[in-house]
Design an enzyme around this catalytic site. Structure first.
Site, PDB file in Angstrom:
ATOM      1  N   CYS A   1       0.785  -1.131  -0.112  1.00  0.00           N
ATOM      2  CA  CYS A   1      -0.028  -0.018  -0.121  1.00  0.00           C
ATOM      3  C   CYS A   1       0.855   1.312   0.023  1.00  0.00           C
ATOM      4  O   CYS A   1       1.248   1.875   1.066  1.00  0.00           O
ATOM      5  CB  CYS A   1      -0.875  -0.203   1.346  1.00  0.00           C
ATOM      6  SG  CYS A   1      -2.245   1.010   1.186  1.00  0.00           S
TER       7      CYS A   1
ATOM      8  N   CYS B   1      -7.528   5.303  -7.353  1.00  0.00           N
ATOM      9  CA  CYS B   1      -7.230   6.109  -5.864  1.00  0.00           C
ATOM     10  C   CYS B   1      -7.132   7.481  -5.749  1.00  0.00           C
ATOM     11  O   CYS B   1      -6.583   8.021  -6.910  1.00  0.00           O
ATOM     12  CB  CYS B   1      -5.811   5.482  -5.545  1.00  0.00           C
ATOM     13  SG  CYS B   1      -4.862   6.007  -4.061  1.00  0.00           S
TER      14      CYS B   1
END
Length: 430
Positions: free
Chosen positions: A160, A356
């Protein structure tokens, strides 16, 4: 009446509970089990760590919100999953039977894989939980009284990377506002093979755009970085070459450091025979169902997804918000089909696309990779103040949704529209 138990009340578990209730009505029992009594909006943690948000802004008590929808809540850690016996064994000794289990635990944070790392027993801070973010804020306030070198980034095996970049830029912006940036040499250390890889093999022009941003803010970087250990005030990093061989050794002094760890599966889930891969992530088929246990489903960071590509230093593939949202919707559809006596219709699949929104202080960057695994139909990375505003709006709406229990899909209804994407084709993993 079936009993559906959801293990984990994060950004996958809470929406799963609400969507199941909205789809199934009151005819089936739903229980959410979570180790703590509060929901935390993890994407806001970078702001908490620099004092731009407080805990009360990004958390809320779980029980009142679920109870309004007729959903039971148990605030207990799960000690063991008896998958063969269809039950959870809780820390208080209770045994909770289920007909269907939905695992949305999120990850175990593997700070122990790098000696000296982590906010509890080590020397680096974290933004993975609100508790960690609050500890980072306390450490940051002390740092502001005596600023010096800082190191921010992601350790080997991390998957991540977006929050690491977010925090580096937010950290930079906060120091600029305080007129202290000139006192803080800042280095970004990442296991990615290049800046902007993101665990996705790059998205659009992410490499050159993010390199440009780092240069513009005088942030140095080290890629292919294998963080080997951390001591008080010093990080040891081996920079690898393209063949995965040591290229250069770095000893980086710091007065403040935030490093994201690799993830693993939580202990109770990882211990179930045949449920997970060696890292403890749940092995699922294309319908989000366990490959061994037909009444266990899973969504979110805790599912097993192979890396997009091999890299000199291990990197994982991220599970972004839109992907998690579609995983949850697929699970709800498939459980509902089975409960309706139509198992042949339990064939909904998640959309494995990466979307994102990353904040950068007063601007932001958005990336879209459709599908996540190349080659892609859509592949772009864009920057602008609108992304910062969209991220703030997303936070407010998600917290509203969790408090009031709406089952509306946020990405489908709001985020995609903000990005100028009206509709996505449904892509599935191999």
């Amino acid at each position: 009446m079936a009993h559906i138990v959801i293990l984990g009340a994060g950004t996958g578990g809470m929406p799963a509970a609400y969507e199941l209730r909205a789809t199934l009505g009151a005819s089936h029992r739903i229980t959410v089990v979570n180790a703590v009594e509060y929901f935390q909006f993890v994407p806001s943690n970078p702001w908490v760590a620099v004092g731009w948000r407080e805990r009360k802004d990004t958390t809320l008590p779980i029980a009142p919100s679920l109870e309004k929808k007729g959903i039971a809540f148990i605030a207990q850690r799960v000690e063991r999953i008896d998958a063969a016996g269809n039950a959870l064994e809780l820390a208080n000794g209770e045994r909770l039977a289920y007909d269907y289990l939905v695992i949305t635990t999120g990850p175990k944070l593997a700070f122990d894989e790098v000696p000296g790392a982590g906010p509890v027993d080590g020397h680096t801070q974290s933004i993975c939980t609100v508790d960690h973010a609050e500890k980072a804020w306390a450490d940051y306030q002390a740092f502001l009284q005596d600023p010096g070198p800082a190191v921010i980034g992601a350790m080997p095996g991390a998957s991540c990377f977006g929050p690491a970049y977010e925090f580096a830029f937010i950290f930079n912006k906060d120091l600029q506002r305080r007129k202290l940036r000139h006192k803080v040499p800042l280095t970004f250390v990442t296991s990615e093979p290049y800046i902007g890889h993101m665990g996705l093999g790059g998205v659009g022009d992410s490499k050159s755009l993010l390199e440009s941003e780092l240069r513009g803010f005088d942030i140095k970087w080290i890629t292919n970085a294998k963080t080997t250990r951390v001591e008080a005030g010093k990080m040891f990093v081996t920079e690898m070459d393209e063949a995965g061989q040591p290229k250069k050794e770095h000893e980086l002094p710091f007065k403040f450091s935030m490093m994201l760890p690799a993830f693993k599966g939580v202990d109770a889930v990882a211990a179930v025979e045949g449920l997970c891969n060696p890292r403890g992530f749940v092995l699922i088929d294309e319908y989000q169902r366990s490959k061994k246990y037909r009444n266990i489903f899973s969504a979110g960071v805790c599912v097993a997804i192979p890396p997009v590509e091999a890299t000199p230093v291990p990197t994982g593939a991220p599970k972004t918000g839109y992907m998690i949202e579609t995983m949850v919707s697929a699970i709800v559809h498939n459980i509902a089909a089975e409960l309706a006596g139509k198992p042949e219709q339990a064939t909904a699949r998640a959309t494995w696309n990466a979307i994102c929104l990353a904040d950068m202080g007063d601007t932001g960057a958005a990336f879209v990779a459709l599908p996540q695994i190349p080659p892609r139909n859509v592949n772009w990375f864009k920057k602008g103040k609108w992304v910062h505003l969209a991220k703030v709006g997303f936070e407010k709406y998600f917290m509203y949704k969790m408090k009031h229990g709406t089952a509306e899909p946020i990405y489908e209804k709001h985020v995609l529209k903000a990005l100028g994407i009206e509709r996505l084709e449904k892509h599935t993993h191999p």
